[in-house]
Structures are given as structure tokens and as C-alpha cells.
Design a protein around this motif. Structure first.
Motif, short mmCIF file in Angstrom:
data_model
loop_
_atom_site.label_atom_id
_atom_site.label_comp_id
_atom_site.label_asym_id
_atom_site.label_seq_id
_atom_site.Cartn_x
_atom_site.Cartn_y
_atom_site.Cartn_z
N GLU A 5 32.91 -10.76 -43.33
CA GLU A 5 34.08 -9.96 -42.96
C GLU A 5 35.16 -10.01 -44.05
OE1 GLU A 5 34.18 -10.18 -38.11
OE2 GLU A 5 34.72 -11.99 -39.24
N GLU A 8 33.93 -7.82 -46.87
CA GLU A 8 34.09 -6.41 -46.51
C GLU A 8 35.54 -5.97 -46.67
OE1 GLU A 8 33.70 -3.65 -42.55
OE2 GLU A 8 32.21 -5.24 -42.84
N ALA A 9 36.48 -6.79 -46.25
CA ALA A 9 37.90 -6.46 -46.40
C ALA A 9 38.27 -6.39 -47.88
CB ALA A 9 38.77 -7.49 -45.68
N GLU A 12 36.96 -3.16 -49.28
CA GLU A 12 37.80 -2.04 -48.86
C GLU A 12 39.09 -1.99 -49.67
OE1 GLU A 12 38.49 -1.63 -44.64
OE2 GLU A 12 36.46 -2.33 -44.21
N SER A 16 40.27 0.99 -52.11
CA SER A 16 41.57 1.62 -51.92
C SER A 16 42.34 1.66 -53.24
CB SER A 16 42.37 0.85 -50.87
OG SER A 16 43.68 1.34 -50.78
N PHE A 74 47.63 -4.04 -46.60
CA PHE A 74 46.19 -3.93 -46.37
C PHE A 74 45.63 -5.24 -45.83
CE2 PHE A 74 41.75 -4.05 -47.24
CZ PHE A 74 41.32 -2.76 -47.00
N GLU A 77 46.61 -5.90 -42.22
CA GLU A 77 45.89 -5.05 -41.26
C GLU A 77 44.42 -5.42 -41.14
OE1 GLU A 77 46.38 -0.96 -42.32
OE2 GLU A 77 48.55 -0.99 -42.03
N HIS A 78 43.81 -5.88 -42.22
CA HIS A 78 42.35 -6.07 -42.23
C HIS A 78 41.87 -7.50 -42.23
CE1 HIS A 78 42.89 -1.90 -43.60
NE2 HIS A 78 41.76 -1.70 -42.98
N VAL A 79 42.74 -8.43 -42.52
CA VAL A 79 42.33 -9.84 -42.58
C VAL A 79 43.21 -10.64 -41.64
CG1 VAL A 79 42.00 -11.86 -44.05
CG2 VAL A 79 41.64 -9.58 -45.00
#
Length: 80
Positions: A5, A8-9, A12, A16, A74, A77-79
Motif C-alpha cells: 500500500e 502504491e501511494a 501514485e 502525479s 497527497f 490523503e493517501h497514506v
């Protein structure tokens, strides 16, 4: 978060930065090198931590604040 995970973050985030700032990215194990006009950086992750280190050239240094906020937003929001 699991290692997958976090990776993956990180992927991303790198994607971005490529799309938004026109930099290039290249993965080497658990590190991605980010390079562009006036931007040279490395993002890595280990043990659930993501480390982002970026050197900005003279002309791009005026974008330090917006770039820092984008990376922080970012990751918030994602981690988690």
C-alpha cells in the motif's frame, strides 16, 4: 499500511508529479528518482515511512511552497 500500500501511494505520487510538473521518474527498487528542469529528487519508502527529498534550482525554487503543499496533501490523503 502494508508495504504494498505504501509503494502504491508512492507510485501514485510520482505519477502525479510527472503529470503536473513534467518531471521524469525512474524506479530503482524502493526508490524513485525524479528529475526535470530545475528539479532533482529522490523518493523512497521503508518500514512504512515515505521520504521525499527534492533539490530545486534557482528558477524553480519559487515553487517550493506549492510543491511542498502538493506532496503533503497527497500523502495526507493517501497514506494513513
Amino acid at each position: 499500511m502494508s508495504r504494498d500500500e505504501v509503494r502504491e501511494a508512492a507510485e501514485e505520487l510520482a505519477d502525479s508529479l510527472v503529470k503536473e510538473h513534467g518531471v521524469r521518474s525512474r524506479w530503482d527498487g524502493d526508490r524513485v528518482k525524479i528529475k526535470g528542469a530545475g528539479v532533482d529528487g529522490v523518493m523512497s519508502f521503508d518500514d512504512g515511512l515515505i521520504d521525499v527529498s527534492v533539490k530545486l534550482g534557482l528558477l524553480t525554487s519559487m515553487f517550493e511552497g506549492p510543491l511542498r503543499r502538493e506532496v503533503e496533501r497527497f500523502l495526507e490523503e493517501h497514506v494513513s
